[in-house]
Write an enzyme that holds these catalytic residues in place. Structure first.
Site, PDB file in Angstrom:
ATOM      1  NE  ARG A   1      44.098 -20.941   3.540  1.00 47.05           N
ATOM      2  CZ  ARG A   1      43.780 -21.774   4.516  1.00 47.05           C
ATOM      3  NH1 ARG A   1      44.179 -22.923   4.749  1.00 47.05           N
ATOM      4  NH2 ARG A   1      43.096 -21.431   5.730  1.00 47.05           N
TER       5      ARG A   1
ATOM      6  CB  THR B   1      40.079 -19.883  15.218  1.00 46.97           C
ATOM      7  OG1 THR B   1      41.340 -20.724  15.458  1.00 46.97           O
ATOM      8  CG2 THR B   1      40.000 -20.168  13.694  1.00 46.97           C
TER       9      THR B   1
ATOM     10  CG  ASN C   1      -3.208 -12.183 -31.567  1.00 41.16           C
ATOM     11  OD1 ASN C   1      -2.745 -13.305 -31.406  1.00 41.16           O
ATOM     12  ND2 ASN C   1      -2.418 -11.485 -32.517  1.00 41.16           N
TER      13      ASN C   1
HETATM   14  C1  UD1 Z   1      40.623 -24.266  11.029  1.00 43.19           C
HETATM   15  C2  UD1 Z   1      41.292 -25.167  12.089  1.00 43.19           C
HETATM   16  C3  UD1 Z   1      41.609 -26.597  11.650  1.00 43.19           C
HETATM   17  C4  UD1 Z   1      40.505 -27.207  11.053  1.00 43.19           C
HETATM   18  C5  UD1 Z   1      39.799 -26.488   9.980  1.00 43.19           C
HETATM   19  C6  UD1 Z   1      38.424 -27.026   9.464  1.00 43.19           C
HETATM   20  C7  UD1 Z   1      42.289 -23.406  13.331  1.00 43.19           C
HETATM   21  C8  UD1 Z   1      43.390 -22.944  13.935  1.00 43.19           C
HETATM   22  N1  UD1 Z   1      42.467 -24.491  12.745  1.00 43.19           N
HETATM   23  O1  UD1 Z   1      41.656 -24.409  10.050  1.00 43.19           O
HETATM   24  O2  UD1 Z   1      42.008 -27.277  12.893  1.00 43.19           O
HETATM   25  O3  UD1 Z   1      40.760 -28.395  10.627  1.00 43.19           O
HETATM   26  O4  UD1 Z   1      39.427 -25.072  10.382  1.00 43.19           O
HETATM   27  O5  UD1 Z   1      37.964 -26.070   8.221  1.00 43.19           O
HETATM   28  O6  UD1 Z   1      41.297 -23.070  14.025  1.00 43.19           O
HETATM   29  N2  UD1 Z   1      38.432 -16.774  11.450  1.00 43.19           N
HETATM   30  C9  UD1 Z   1      38.173 -15.669  12.397  1.00 43.19           C
HETATM   31  N3  UD1 Z   1      39.289 -14.812  12.867  1.00 43.19           N
HETATM   32  C10 UD1 Z   1      40.400 -15.217  12.671  1.00 43.19           C
HETATM   33  C11 UD1 Z   1      40.845 -16.289  11.943  1.00 43.19           C
HETATM   34  C12 UD1 Z   1      39.870 -17.106  11.170  1.00 43.19           C
HETATM   35  O7  UD1 Z   1      36.974 -15.418  12.465  1.00 43.19           O
HETATM   36  O8  UD1 Z   1      41.317 -14.507  13.266  1.00 43.19           O
HETATM   37  C13 UD1 Z   1      37.383 -17.629  10.821  1.00 43.19           C
HETATM   38  C14 UD1 Z   1      37.707 -17.566   9.268  1.00 43.19           C
HETATM   39  O9  UD1 Z   1      37.012 -16.627   8.719  1.00 43.19           O
HETATM   40  C15 UD1 Z   1      37.064 -18.976   9.163  1.00 43.19           C
HETATM   41  C16 UD1 Z   1      37.222 -19.793  10.208  1.00 43.19           C
HETATM   42  O10 UD1 Z   1      37.597 -18.702  11.431  1.00 43.19           O
HETATM   43  O11 UD1 Z   1      35.694 -18.897   8.645  1.00 43.19           O
HETATM   44  C17 UD1 Z   1      38.384 -20.605  10.166  1.00 43.19           C
HETATM   45  O12 UD1 Z   1      39.637 -19.938   9.827  1.00 43.19           O
HETATM   46  P1  UD1 Z   1      40.529 -20.491   8.696  1.00 43.19           P
HETATM   47  O13 UD1 Z   1      41.500 -19.604   8.329  1.00 43.19           O
HETATM   48  O14 UD1 Z   1      39.974 -20.815   7.550  1.00 43.19           O
HETATM   49  O15 UD1 Z   1      41.089 -22.082   9.458  1.00 43.19           O
HETATM   50  P2  UD1 Z   1      41.919 -23.211   8.724  1.00 43.19           P
HETATM   51  O16 UD1 Z   1      43.036 -22.940   8.410  1.00 43.19           O
HETATM   52  O17 UD1 Z   1      40.719 -23.542   7.593  1.00 43.19           O
HETATM   53 CA    CA Z   2      39.099 -22.993   6.719  1.00 43.08          CA
END
Ligand code: UD1
Ligand code: CA
Length: 473
Positions: free
Chosen positions: A24, A89, A389
């Site tokens: 994003r 995650t 200077n």
């Molecule tokens: C996530 C949470 C959401 C929460 C929000 C808070 C999940 C599914 N959702 O959403 O409930 O409200 O954070 O900010 O967890 N990452 C990895 N590996 C992956 C995917 C992501 O390491 O395969 C890391 C990303 O780099 C990031 C973090 O996990 O630093 C969160 O991932 P992101 O995709 O931003 O989750 P959100 O959609 O923000």
């Molecule tokens: Ca996030």
């Protein structure tokens, strides 16, 4: 920073999820390396983690451009876990399975939630222990919960959570849920590992999501609880550039507030760009539109006038920095006066009460106490002794097209205006250079050197020329 390990009989590992691409943000740079307050998002999270655990107990899960991310934070000494394919995650934690098995609890932080404070992590941890929970979730109630996972509290028990529902999976009767998941949790490792393989990607996100762990543990009869953060801003995540700059503004405002609370006057702080690690002593005044970057340190009783950009510099006490100066990787001693429009490039070391005036550029130049270079000068690879200077328009010719050479100017030297000093060259103590000289050889102590062509004067020549018609000139 010395880690004050959380007081508890349990061992704790920190896992920072930092493998995502950050789609994003629409950027080629991995999300966690985008900066706020002059430091990558991930560096902020590691700094917070470092206050509660030793570097060897902190693991960052990396995947997208992993080498670049690792290199950016390698100096912190933390460990890394590879998540070559980013499947969510939950999958990130699955990849960390072996690393976390030896610890009793794990604190999960998100690499894109940078403003988390160690005090909040501490409260989360204490709450987790006091509740003897399998999963403790840090939450907040922001003005706009859109995009965040929502907390479904158990109606009967006060702290119990039934589930976390991601935005895409919210039912119509769940749209009003306004308590959001911060992406920060503490887990007891045993129940987490026992259920980790049950996470799957058959959901609206099509990813293996860690948030499903709340419902899984709850169904298994484990205790899942949530606690709200003291300040909403500290759990806000960065998913878009707009969110990034908003958190940057929040962080810089709090940095300015910290400095003002410590006795620094910052006029119109909203116009200043001050990095998170900058330190300024009391009774220094900072005018509008000043940038203080990186590890800049400024003493007391300084006046930093508008439009200056100071990056990674150390200024002593009572320094006057007039308008529009650029200072990088340099040192300025007590009482020095700089600018306006001075450019101190890396390695400049300006002595006590020295003056560097308008349109003066220095690079790897050491000026002794009370030395002056007030106008239109270039001092590169140079040493200028005490009280010397340097006249207007003096140039050190430090570069022969291949190598750089030193110009050594002793103390009490007077260099007349518009002189060129062809390095390597030495002007010994108390020597005197006539204006307009080109100096190529050592000038012994106490001597006068003049290196310029003699003036020819033809009396009446100009008047005669004016009287002659143009065609005959
Ligand atoms: C996530 C949470 C959401 C929460 C929000 C808070 C999940 C599914 N959702 O959403 O409930 O409200 O954070 O900010 O967890 N990452 C990895 N590996 C992956 C995917 C992501 O390491 O395969 C890391 C990303 O780099 C990031 C973090 O996990 O630093 C969160 O991932 P992101 O995709 O931003 O989750 P959100 O959609 O923000
Ligand atoms: Ca996030």
């Amino acid at each position: 920073m010395e880690a004050t390990k959380l007081e508890s009989p349990s061992t704790l590992a920190v896992v920072i999820m930092a493998a995502g691409k950050g789609t994003r943000l629409k950027s080629r740079r991995p999300k966690v390396l985008h900066e706020i307050g002059g430091k990558p998002l991930l560096a902020h999270v590691i700094a917070a983690a470092g206050r509660v655990a030793k570097p060897e107990d902190i693991y960052a899960v990396v995947g997208h451009q992993a080498d670049r991310v690792k290199a950016a934070v390698a100096a912190t000494g933390i460990r890394f876990i590879d998540q070559p394919e980013q499947r969510g995650t939950g999958h990130a934690i699955q990849c960390a399975r072996e690393a976390i098995a030896a610890y009793e609890n794990i604190l999960v932080l998100s690499g894109d939630v940078p403003l988390i404070r160690p005090e909040t992590i501490e409260s989360l941890w204490q709450f987790h222990l006091s509740q003897q929970a399998a999963m403790t979730i840090l939450t907040a109630v922001p003005d706009d919960p859109t995009g965040y996972g929502r907390i479904v509290r158990n109606a009967i028990e006060t702290f119990e959570v039934d589930a976390i529902i991601e935005q895409k999976s919210l039912m119509s009767d769940q749209q009003d849920l306004n308590e959001v998941n911060s992406g920060i949790y503490v887990f007891r490792t045993a129940p987490l590992l026992a259920h980790l393989d049950q996470l799957h990607d058959r959901n609206a996100n099509n990813e293996i999501i860690l948030t499903d762990m709340a419902g899984l543990l709850r169904s298994a009869g484990e205790r899942v609880v949530a606690i709200q953060a003291a300040e909403t801003t500290e759990v806000l995540g960065v998913n878009t550039i707009a969110e990034l700059v908003a958190l940057d503004a929040t962080l810089r405002a709090s940095t300015a507030s910290r400095l003002m609370a410590a006795g620094v006057t910052i006029f119109r702080p909203e116009t200043c760009v001050i990095d998170a690690d900058v330190q300024v002593e009391p009774d220094t005044v900072i005018e509008p539109f000043v940038q203080l970057l990186s590890n800049t340190r400024i003493g007391s009783d300084c006046l930093i006038r508008s439009y200056s950009v100071i990056e990674n510099c150390t200024l002593g006490n009572g320094v006057l920095l007039r308008q529009s100066c650029i200072l990088t990787d340099s040192i300025v001693a007590d009482g020095a006066k700089i600018g306006p429009f001075a450019h101190l490039r890396p390695g400049s070391d300006i002595g006590k009460d020295a003056h560097v005036g308008n349109f003066v550029e220095t690079k790897k130049a050491k000026l002794g106490a009370g030395a002056k270079a007030n106008h239109l000068t270039y001092l590169g690879d140079a040493e200028v002794g005490e009280g010397s200077n340097i006249g207007a328009g003096v140039i050190t010719c430090n570069y022969d097209g291949v190598n750089k050479h030193m110009t050594k100017i002793g103390s009490g030297v007077f260099v007349g205006s518009d002189s060129t000093l062809v390095a390597p060259v030495t002007l010994e103590d108390g020597s005197y250079i006539g204006a307009g000289s080109c100096i190529t050889k050592t000038v012994p102590a106490g001597s006068l050197a003049v290196g310029r062509s003699r003036q020819i004067t033809k009396e009446g020549w100009a008047t005669a020329r004016k009287a002659t018609p143009k065609s005959k000139q």
